[in-house]
Write an enzyme that holds these catalytic residues in place. Structure first.
Site, mmCIF file in Angstrom:
data_model
loop_
_atom_site.group_PDB
_atom_site.id
_atom_site.type_symbol
_atom_site.label_atom_id
_atom_site.label_comp_id
_atom_site.label_asym_id
_atom_site.label_seq_id
_atom_site.Cartn_x
_atom_site.Cartn_y
_atom_site.Cartn_z
ATOM 1 N N SER B 327 -19.986 13.240 -17.365
ATOM 2 C CA SER B 327 -20.408 13.537 -15.991
ATOM 3 C C SER B 327 -21.876 13.265 -15.728
ATOM 4 O O SER B 327 -22.296 13.222 -14.566
ATOM 5 C CB SER B 327 -20.102 14.998 -15.666
ATOM 6 O OG SER B 327 -18.715 15.215 -15.750
ATOM 7 N N ASP B 351 -10.785 16.830 -2.499
ATOM 8 C CA ASP B 351 -10.525 16.986 -3.941
ATOM 9 C C ASP B 351 -9.452 18.038 -4.086
ATOM 10 O O ASP B 351 -9.674 19.225 -3.892
ATOM 11 C CB ASP B 351 -11.832 17.406 -4.628
ATOM 12 C CG ASP B 351 -11.617 17.698 -6.107
ATOM 13 O OD1 ASP B 351 -10.447 17.620 -6.567
ATOM 14 O OD2 ASP B 351 -12.614 18.000 -6.794
ATOM 15 N N ASP B 366 -9.131 16.491 -12.495
ATOM 16 C CA ASP B 366 -10.470 17.060 -12.438
ATOM 17 C C ASP B 366 -10.706 17.851 -13.719
ATOM 18 O O ASP B 366 -9.766 18.297 -14.377
ATOM 19 C CB ASP B 366 -10.597 17.979 -11.224
ATOM 20 C CG ASP B 366 -12.030 18.430 -11.005
ATOM 21 O OD1 ASP B 366 -12.903 17.544 -10.945
ATOM 22 O OD2 ASP B 366 -12.283 19.646 -10.931
#
Lengths: 376, 628
Positions: B327, B351, B366
């Site tokens: 990330s 999302d 996710d």
């Protein structure tokens, strides 16, 4: 005689009779001068070679003085005494050699030394260098000369026994010198030239066989002679360094105490067997030639004395001892200058060492006895 | 034959003898003449040769090793020095009984089997008489004293002393400074034989290698008279060596220690940069090793252990460790999207916790999906996508962009290339593109590859130094500064020939940079706003912060989790767990320090890597704030 008379007559006596007085005590003045020159020269060079070590020079002087007294004593004895005692001395020499082979002490891989209680350490093979020519002369002196086949065979036998015992030690250099001294007597006795030629031929033919009988280190020494660079740090080291020392000296040398090869330890055995290289380096061609000429004069004087002698034993004895001395000089200088293989032969009267100097001076005493004891 | 006495002819015998004696005297004269000729040959004809040879024996031109330049940190702390080391040598020719001597020495000193077998091997080799042979490379003060006491009984034993490299901090700077090693055959091929004629060690890694030429100095010579044993009798002439240059590195030894302590026993890397100069303030790679071992002689067993260790202590993770950025890659992808017009700052993406490419079955999850879908982050814009680290936002964004345009933009941050000025050994990482994938895998680029790359997974690989460099670009609002080790030197260094400046990042406005910095500040500082509202690192490092950090956490997968399976840490081998990342800079508005931290198989970036960043930044910035 008053004191005044004595004083007046002193210079006259000195100049007139110094030689005669020496002869009176059975010494040969010319030979003595030659020997003293060599010894004095030798002590100076030794002082340099030993890095100005006074103890060594004192040590060697004591040995030379001892040798000189042996010379004086040997010169007093009439030749008949030598004639009588020669067989016993020879037998004793051979006995000592046997003893060395049995109980001798080792140094550098060879048994050469004898440590007898109460006596200084010495090398019997050095004594034998005199005993052998004396014995051959003793055997041949009352036989018709030139010697016949039978006498020749016996003479060779007399030489072969001690030579063999020395070879066992093993000490090839001394064995060759001893045999050479004996053979010199036979040659002087009048051995026919053609026989000598034949012997030389036979030796040449036998050479390959002899080669295989040599120890590895002996073969290595001979090979090294032809190509020192083949083993520059091992067997070739000595030859490379000694020729470098001599060659770098040039005509006049680097000067006494100025030799770098010897003082920086590049030259091995610089105060014993290789001392002539120190002379070559520090005193140059001039010093070397001077010394060689004195040696040659001593040889000439010895042979002259021999030729003048009345009796065959005297002639053979004096001639053989003189030639032995010469062989010493030639082998040593030849070896150090790289002409001959490295064998353990000291430079007569110059190298540091006792047995050889005393023996040689003794043999000169015998030569002087030949000169000064006219009658039998 | 008749009785011998009967026919004796003494006159004839005497005549024969005189002839023989004359012939032999003549022969003797001839032989002496031969000797004389030989002497003339040696002393007259070949005199020059032997004189030269004698001089060559006596006079040696000995090279003198120059003292190696010292290395200091930015505050003048000595990081690499030279110290005298004594070795034990034996001259075999002076030893009467070698076995007895070795037995005696074994009692006096600690001699290992390695020492003895090595000594016997060296003893067997050809050498000059009286040349000494090394028995033990390093003697302690105590051993030297003990040898001195027993000296009279130890004929042939010599002690020699020389200056060797010494690292006072030992393992702490091993990766930052590099290391020295004995000159080997490969080195001999590239080194100047004259310059290195007295040198036995050469820089093998890191700064020691890169600045070798300047640190080394110039060899000197002395003309000496030596004896046959190689001992110097007198110095005839001397041309002293010129010491190597001292150099000062950007490193801050205090910060280096803090960084190492913050990382502790964990495997990983910490790198801190000064964004104004690009200077490397700290470079820690754990585990590490003691570079002094390679100078004073490392035992075969120790060396085997060092190279066979699964954790690879000699591996410099900061510059050679290549990892998926996870990330931490998102700020760069986000900026790429803005610059390429693929998204706007106010544009929102929904999302729902998962993403699927049009027409494909595969589900991209996710990070919050652990034991089932947690429902996602809701409607997210880029700011929220950064501080909440939404995967789905970046899956979507990456899928909208052409890979080659994406790579082309990302390359401006230094990904996929070496940008450090004086670290040529650094790895270049991997910045994937169509051409790269065709070349490396022989496959075309699939849309799914872009999706993975959006969250820093898949084929993209970065080193900690690269990631720190890229972070520095954000800290500098697009200005590219190359990282560097060197701070200063007494004179200009031959090695330091800077390559052209890299171009600043094109295509973004000042406002774009500030908004990204704000988003990254939110990662750390946005807190106390309820469930799923705080920045991911806020709980871990955002409390009681007297200065502003802009950062981003990352948690990089090491193994592929197949469709339909859960990532369950307890089921995985330690070496297959996720890597923890954190990047950041501070103060956010006036950056003075940029960092990247990686903890191998450490787990969550915010919980594991971020506290390391905070500790180092505190150590660097708090004293300044207090002073103000």
């Amino acid at each position: 005689m008053t004191t005044r008379d004595f004083v007046r007559s002193l210079p006259q006596r000195e100049t007139r009779s110094a030689g005669a007085r020496l002869r009176q005590i059975h010494l040969d003045p010319l030979m003595l001068i030659g020997l003293l020159v060599v010894m004095g020269f030798g002590l100076v060079v030794l002082y340099s070679a030993a890095d100005r070590n006074v103890d060594m020079v004192v040590n060697q002087s004591v040995r030379l003085l001892l040798g000189l007294s042996v010379l004086v004593v040997a010169a007093q004895l009439p030749v008949t005494v030598y004639l009588r005692w020669t067989p016993f001395a020879y037998a004793g020499g051979v006995g000592l050699l046997l003893l060395v082979d049995l109980i001798g002490s080792s140094a550098k891989g060879a048994q050469r030394w004898l440590d007898l209680p109460g006596l200084p350490r010495f090398q019997p093979s050095e004594l034998v260098k005199i005993m052998v020519p004396m014995m051959v002369a003793w055997y041949l002196h009352d036989r018709p000369l030139p010697p016949g086949l039978k006498d020749l065979a016996v003479a060779l036998g007399i030489i072969a026994v001690p030579t063999g015992l020395i070879l066992i030690q093993p000490d090839l250099g001394t064995a060759i010198l001893v045999a050479g001294a004996g053979v010199a007597v036979i040659v002087l006795a009048g051995l026919q030239w053609r026989w000598m030629a034949g012997a030389a031929l036979a030796l040449a033919l036998a050479a390959p066989g002899l080669w295989y009988m040599l120890h590895d280190y002996q073969r290595q020494r001979i090979l090294t002679l032809f190509d020192p660079q083949s083993d520059p740090l091992g067997a070739g080291w000595n030859i490379i360094q000694s020729t470098t020392a001599i060659g770098s000296g040039g005509v006049y040398g680097k000067g006494l105490f100025q030799g770098t090869q010897s003082h920086l330890d590049f030259l091995p055995e610089s105060h014993t067997d290789f001392i002539i290289a120190v002379i070559g380096e520090e005193l140059g061609l001039v010093g070397m030639t001077g010394l060689l000429l004195v040696y040659l004069a001593l040889v000439a004087r010895g042979l002259f004395i021999a030729a003048q002698a009345q009796h065959a034993f005297q002639r053979l004895l004096a001639g053989a001892l003189t030639l032995t001395f010469f062989v010493y000089v030639f082998v040593n200088v030849g070896m150090v200058s790289g002409l001959l293989p490295v064998v353990g032969v000291p430079l007569p009267l110059v190298s540091y060492g006792g047995t050889s100097a005393i023996t040689l001076l003794g043999s000169f005493g015998i030569i002087m006895a030949v000169r000064t004891h006219r009658g039998w | 034959m008749a009785p011998s006495l009967a026919f004796r002819d003494t006159q004839r015998e005497r005549r024969i003898f005189v002839v023989r004696a004359s012939v032999l005297l003549a022969a003797a004269m001839l032989l002496v003449g031969g000797l004389f000729l030989r002497l003339v040959q040696l002393q007259v004809w070949e005199h020059e040769t032997y004189r030269t040879r004698s001089e060559a024996n006596r006079i040696q031109l000995q090279p003198l090793a120059p003292p190696r330049g010292l290395i200091f940190d930015r505050n003048g702390v000595l990081l690499a020095s030279n110290r005298p080391v004594s070795a034990l040598n034996i001259v075999r020719e002076r030893v009467t009984d070698m076995d007895a001597l070795l037995t005696e020495l074994t009692v006096l000193l600690s001699l290992s089997e390695d020492d003895l077998t090595g000594f016997r091997a060296r003893l067997g080799r050809a050498r000059r008489p009286f040349e000494s042979v090394v028995l033990k490379q390093v003697l302690s003060e105590e051993e030297i004293a003990r040898l001195a006491v027993h000296r009279h009984r130890l004929a042939g034993v010599e002690i020699t002393t020389q200056f060797l490299r010494h690292y006072p901090f030992g393992p702490e700077f091993a990766h930052a400074l590099g290391a020295m090693g004995r000159i080997d055959e490969d080195d001999l091929k590239r080194l100047d034989p004259v310059r290195y004629s007295a040198t036995r060690f050469v820089g093998k890694r890191g700064a020691e290698r890169f600045y070798e030429s300047s640190l080394h100095g110039e060899v000197g010579h002395q003309k000496v008279e030596v004896d046959a044993h190689g001992r110097i009798r007198q110095v005839l002439d001397i041309n002293p060596p010129i010491a190597g240059q001292n150099i000062t590195l950007q490193l801050d030894s205090r910060l280096q220690r803090v960084a190492a302590e913050a990382l502790g026993e964990r495997r990983g890397a910490v790198v801190a940069l000064d964004p104004r100069s690009g200077g490397i303030l700290a470079m820690v790679s754990q585990p590490t090793y003691d570079p002094n071992l390679f100078i004073t002689g490392i035992s075969a067993a120790d060396y085997r252990q060092l190279t066979a260790d699964r954790d690879r202590p000699m591996f410099n993770r900061v510059i050679n460790g290549q990892y998926a950025p996870g990330s931490t890659f998102k700020p760069f992808v986000g900026l790429t999207g803005i610059a390429n017009g693929a998204i706007r700052w106010d544009e929102r993406i929904e999302d729902r916790g998962w993403f699927r490419l049009k027409g494909q079955q595969r589900i991209y999850r996710d990070w919050s999906w652990t034991r089932g879908n947690s429902g996602g982050q809701g409607l997210v814009d880029l700011d929220r996508a950064i501080y909440r680290s939404s995967n789905v936002y970046f899956y979507d964004l990456a899928s909208r962009m052409d890979i080659d345009r994406m790579s082309g933009f990302l390359a401006q941050f230094g990904f996929g290339q070496r940008t450090a000025l004086d670290i040529p050994e650094a790895s270049s990482g991997v910045l994937p593109s169509r051409a790269w994938k065709r070349g490396a895998r022989g496959e075309p680029w699939y849309p799914g590859d872009s999706v993975n790359m959006g969250i820093g997974q898949g084929d993209v690989l970065v080193t900690p130094l690269q990631l720190a460099t890229a972070t520095m670009v954000i800290a500098n609002r697009g200005r590219f500064v190359r990282p560097r080790l060197l701070l200063a030197s007494d004179q200009p260094l031959v090695e330091f020939d800077p390559p052209p400046q890299l171009q600043d990042v094109q295509g973004l406005t000042v406002e774009d940079w500030e908004r990204m910095v704000d988003a990254m500040e939110n990662v750390v500082h946005r807190g106390n706003l309820g469930y799923r509202q705080s920045g991911t690192a806020n709980a871990h490092i955002g409390q009681n912060l007297p200065y502003r950090i802009a950062g981003k956490s990352g948690t990089a997968q090491v193994v592929q989790i197949r469709q339909g399976e859960e990532y369950d840490e307890r089921l995985l081998d330690e070496y297959q767990r996720k890597h923890a990342w954190f990047i950041g800079f501070a103060p956010a508005d006036d950056p003075q320090i940029v960092m990247a931290v990686l903890v191998e198989n450490g787990g969550g970036g915010s919980s594991i890597a971020a506290p390391v960043v905070r500790q180092v930044m505190d150590a660097y910035l708090l004293p300044q704030i207090v002073a103000r």
